[in-house]
Design an enzyme around this catalytic site. Sequence first.
Site, PDB file in Angstrom:
ATOM      1  N   SER A  34      15.828  -6.848 -10.741  1.00 56.93           N
ATOM      2  CA  SER A  34      16.245  -6.081  -9.568  1.00 56.93           C
ATOM      3  C   SER A  34      17.677  -6.354  -9.139  1.00 56.93           C
ATOM      4  CB  SER A  34      15.301  -6.372  -8.401  1.00 56.93           C
ATOM      5  OG  SER A  34      15.207  -7.764  -8.151  1.00 56.93           O
ATOM      6  N   HIS A 266      18.194  -8.690  -1.540  1.00 55.44           N
ATOM      7  CA  HIS A 266      18.792  -8.049  -2.711  1.00 55.44           C
ATOM      8  C   HIS A 266      20.167  -7.473  -2.376  1.00 55.44           C
ATOM      9  CE1 HIS A 266      14.722  -8.306  -4.350  1.00 55.44           C
ATOM     10  NE2 HIS A 266      15.256  -8.071  -5.538  1.00 55.44           N
TER      11      HIS A 266
END
Length: 286
Positions: A34, A266
């Site tokens: 990711s 993230h």
Amino acid sequence: MRTVFTAAAATIVLLASTLTAQAGVLNYVALGDSYTSGPLIPQQRSDPLGCGRSKSNYPAIVAARLGAHYTDVSCAGASTVQMAYAQPTVSGTNAAQYKALETYTDLVTVGIGGNDFDLFRTLIDTCPLLRASNSTGNPCERRFAVNGVDSIKAGIPKISERIKEVLSGIHVRSPRARVFAIGYPRILPPSGYCPNELPFADGDYAWLNSVEEALNAAISDAVKADGNSSYVDLYGPSLGHDACAGTAAWVNGRNDSWSPGAAAYHPFGIGMSGMADVVFQQVIRP
């Protein structure tokens, strides 16, 4: 004979045209998890949507700057296992990432390791819950200390071995490609705290930093052991861009954010741009 000659001539012309069109075009393949794919960063691709693969992640930016033809098969949740095996997602299946590699591939980036042995997930699921028990101490570090041994860091050398195997697998499939193993950007600040963004106990910040440093060192060590690839350090260049850095942050805090888009813990789009700058500069280095 005339018909045969005409068909053959047409084939040669078509082949020459194809080779001319491809001449000088870099064939780039991006592998990873990711931190490569970019979940929630607009615009999200749907091949499959469950991979959280953005059209504005660092592979897309690097490919555009290089003028390269690129194939991005990175996928949220991927570990080193998903290089060789398909990955089911909430909306489809991502094929084994190795399948994107060809003998004519010129450039490969691979950002992997944080999901092996559920490393990141274990920390994210556990550490915030322990802050309330001792907000100024290091309850998460103590939680993973087993008979005086840091059980989290003890498993990281195994990740390094797995990454080394991944690099070897890339070389077998794409023997002429330049290969770059991408490290992880800084998530926590070197000092200070921001519990609203990173809800860890104050004393765990330093330990969590040391875990990320150990993971990046494991990636670097795998590159050294491989001997035929390069390591791209994102931890150093992201100093001042951790999740506590406000508008300068490359990485999001604990909450999924739709504006600007980023999954919890993230990279934001600005983070992908910063990461792309670092990767691009190393790729073009002679």
